[in-house]
Design a protein around this motif. Structure first.
Motif, PDB file in Angstrom:
ATOM      1  N   VAL A 141      10.685 -19.655  32.177  1.00  0.00           N
ATOM      2  CA  VAL A 141       9.727 -18.599  32.261  1.00  0.00           C
ATOM      3  C   VAL A 141      10.918 -17.337  32.041  1.00  0.00           C
ATOM      4  O   VAL A 141      11.963 -17.322  33.331  1.00  0.00           O
ATOM      5  CB  VAL A 141       8.912 -18.622  33.951  1.00  0.00           C
ATOM      6  N   ALA A 142      10.300 -16.557  31.629  1.00  0.00           N
ATOM      7  CA  ALA A 142      11.691 -15.286  31.518  1.00  0.00           C
ATOM      8  C   ALA A 142      11.528 -14.458  32.942  1.00  0.00           C
ATOM      9  O   ALA A 142      10.065 -14.141  32.897  1.00  0.00           O
ATOM     10  CB  ALA A 142      12.016 -14.632  30.026  1.00  0.00           C
ATOM     11  N   LYS A 143      12.546 -13.640  33.536  1.00  0.00           N
ATOM     12  CA  LYS A 143      12.440 -12.980  34.828  1.00  0.00           C
ATOM     13  C   LYS A 143      13.716 -12.303  34.712  1.00  0.00           C
ATOM     14  O   LYS A 143      14.288 -12.582  35.142  1.00  0.00           O
ATOM     15  CB  LYS A 143      11.797 -13.408  36.169  1.00  0.00           C
ATOM     16  N   GLY A 144      14.097 -11.165  34.638  1.00  0.00           N
ATOM     17  CA  GLY A 144      14.160 -10.229  34.207  1.00  0.00           C
ATOM     18  C   GLY A 144      15.575 -10.480  33.260  1.00  0.00           C
ATOM     19  O   GLY A 144      15.240 -10.499  32.164  1.00  0.00           O
ATOM     20  N   ASN A 145      16.849 -10.992  33.170  1.00  0.00           N
ATOM     21  CA  ASN A 145      17.476 -11.232  32.066  1.00  0.00           C
ATOM     22  C   ASN A 145      18.009 -12.904  32.865  1.00  0.00           C
ATOM     23  O   ASN A 145      18.743 -13.052  31.675  1.00  0.00           O
ATOM     24  CB  ASN A 145      19.183 -10.284  32.583  1.00  0.00           C
ATOM     25  N   ALA A 146      17.352 -13.387  33.354  1.00  0.00           N
ATOM     26  CA  ALA A 146      17.525 -15.113  33.686  1.00  0.00           C
ATOM     27  C   ALA A 146      15.612 -15.362  33.030  1.00  0.00           C
ATOM     28  O   ALA A 146      15.322 -14.935  33.268  1.00  0.00           O
ATOM     29  CB  ALA A 146      17.497 -15.728  34.920  1.00  0.00           C
TER      30      ALA A 146
ATOM     31  N   ARG B 182      12.797 -24.259  40.128  1.00  0.00           N
ATOM     32  CA  ARG B 182      14.320 -25.675  40.134  1.00  0.00           C
ATOM     33  C   ARG B 182      15.901 -25.049  40.108  1.00  0.00           C
ATOM     34  O   ARG B 182      16.552 -25.365  41.090  1.00  0.00           O
ATOM     35  CB  ARG B 182      13.872 -26.617  39.082  1.00  0.00           C
ATOM     36  N   CYS B 183      15.600 -24.139  39.040  1.00  0.00           N
ATOM     37  CA  CYS B 183      17.004 -23.171  38.792  1.00  0.00           C
ATOM     38  C   CYS B 183      16.855 -22.020  37.847  1.00  0.00           C
ATOM     39  O   CYS B 183      15.494 -21.948  37.902  1.00  0.00           O
ATOM     40  CB  CYS B 183      18.035 -24.625  38.060  1.00  0.00           C
ATOM     41  N   PHE B 184      17.537 -22.198  37.231  1.00  0.00           N
ATOM     42  CA  PHE B 184      17.705 -20.117  36.494  1.00  0.00           C
ATOM     43  C   PHE B 184      18.956 -20.857  35.593  1.00  0.00           C
ATOM     44  O   PHE B 184      20.538 -20.711  35.986  1.00  0.00           O
ATOM     45  CB  PHE B 184      17.414 -19.200  37.060  1.00  0.00           C
ATOM     46  N   CYS B 185      19.019 -20.131  34.427  1.00  0.00           N
ATOM     47  CA  CYS B 185      19.752 -20.361  33.051  1.00  0.00           C
ATOM     48  C   CYS B 185      19.823 -18.847  33.089  1.00  0.00           C
ATOM     49  O   CYS B 185      18.681 -18.140  32.583  1.00  0.00           O
ATOM     50  CB  CYS B 185      19.700 -21.633  32.484  1.00  0.00           C
ATOM     51  N   PHE B 186      20.805 -17.879  31.944  1.00  0.00           N
ATOM     52  CA  PHE B 186      21.261 -16.978  31.766  1.00  0.00           C
ATOM     53  C   PHE B 186      21.014 -16.940  30.193  1.00  0.00           C
ATOM     54  O   PHE B 186      21.119 -15.583  29.641  1.00  0.00           O
ATOM     55  CB  PHE B 186      22.252 -16.322  32.122  1.00  0.00           C
ATOM     56  N   SER B 187      20.620 -17.918  29.376  1.00  0.00           N
ATOM     57  CA  SER B 187      20.133 -17.958  27.765  1.00  0.00           C
ATOM     58  C   SER B 187      19.224 -19.033  27.709  1.00  0.00           C
ATOM     59  O   SER B 187      19.229 -20.151  28.580  1.00  0.00           O
ATOM     60  CB  SER B 187      21.374 -18.788  26.974  1.00  0.00           C
ATOM     61  N   TYR B 188      18.229 -18.374  26.817  1.00  0.00           N
ATOM     62  CA  TYR B 188      17.333 -19.285  26.605  1.00  0.00           C
ATOM     63  C   TYR B 188      17.398 -20.850  25.886  1.00  0.00           C
ATOM     64  O   TYR B 188      16.955 -22.057  26.392  1.00  0.00           O
ATOM     65  CB  TYR B 188      16.817 -18.746  25.697  1.00  0.00           C
ATOM     66  N   LYS B 189      19.172 -20.948  25.772  1.00  0.00           N
ATOM     67  CA  LYS B 189      19.088 -22.610  24.365  1.00  0.00           C
ATOM     68  C   LYS B 189      19.109 -23.133  26.107  1.00  0.00           C
ATOM     69  O   LYS B 189      19.333 -24.499  26.208  1.00  0.00           O
ATOM     70  CB  LYS B 189      20.448 -22.162  23.611  1.00  0.00           C
ATOM     71  N   ALA B 190      20.165 -22.688  26.579  1.00  0.00           N
ATOM     72  CA  ALA B 190      20.455 -23.247  27.841  1.00  0.00           C
ATOM     73  C   ALA B 190      19.324 -24.381  28.820  1.00  0.00           C
ATOM     74  O   ALA B 190      19.504 -24.496  29.336  1.00  0.00           O
ATOM     75  CB  ALA B 190      21.529 -22.637  28.969  1.00  0.00           C
ATOM     76  N   ALA B 191      18.705 -22.531  29.084  1.00  0.00           N
ATOM     77  CA  ALA B 191      17.216 -23.129  29.800  1.00  0.00           C
ATOM     78  C   ALA B 191      16.390 -24.075  29.109  1.00  0.00           C
ATOM     79  O   ALA B 191      15.992 -24.544  29.785  1.00  0.00           O
ATOM     80  CB  ALA B 191      16.499 -21.623  29.544  1.00  0.00           C
ATOM     81  N   LEU B 192      16.211 -23.935  27.632  1.00  0.00           N
ATOM     82  CA  LEU B 192      15.533 -25.686  27.195  1.00  0.00           C
ATOM     83  C   LEU B 192      16.440 -26.422  27.565  1.00  0.00           C
ATOM     84  O   LEU B 192      15.614 -27.761  27.687  1.00  0.00           O
ATOM     85  CB  LEU B 192      15.385 -24.794  25.690  1.00  0.00           C
TER      86      LEU B 192
END
Length: 89
Positions: A44-49, A61-71
């Protein structure tokens, strides 16, 4: 683990197993396939993360700063959940 807590966990596992079997029997009587379970995690996109959220509880559970890393992280969590479920069956 405390014995009463362990007993409770075992009772809940037995109830869950009975629920799964009852649901499968219900769909078999209808002549329809049982619905497939959805994903356990979503990005889920929230702000820049990108927050990785557990669908059932709604907790992050956690957060990532790029879409590719999140997937990639969602895929890894799904694979881990699948491995855990396979061992229990």
């Amino acid at each position: 683990m405390h014995t009463t807590m362990q007993q409770r966990v075992e009772d809940l596992a037995a109830l869950r197993e009975r629920t799964v079997l009852a649901t499968a029997d219900f769909y078999a009587k209808l002549g329809r396939p049982a619905p497939a379970e959805g994903p356990n995690y979503k990005a889920v996109a929230k702000g820049n993360a990108w927050h990785i959220v557990e669908v059932k509880t709604g907790k992050t559970r956690c957060f990532c700063f790029s879409y590719k890393a999140a997937l990639r992280f969602v895929d890894a969590l799904e694979a881990a959940a699948t491995r855990k479920l396979v061992g229990r069956q």
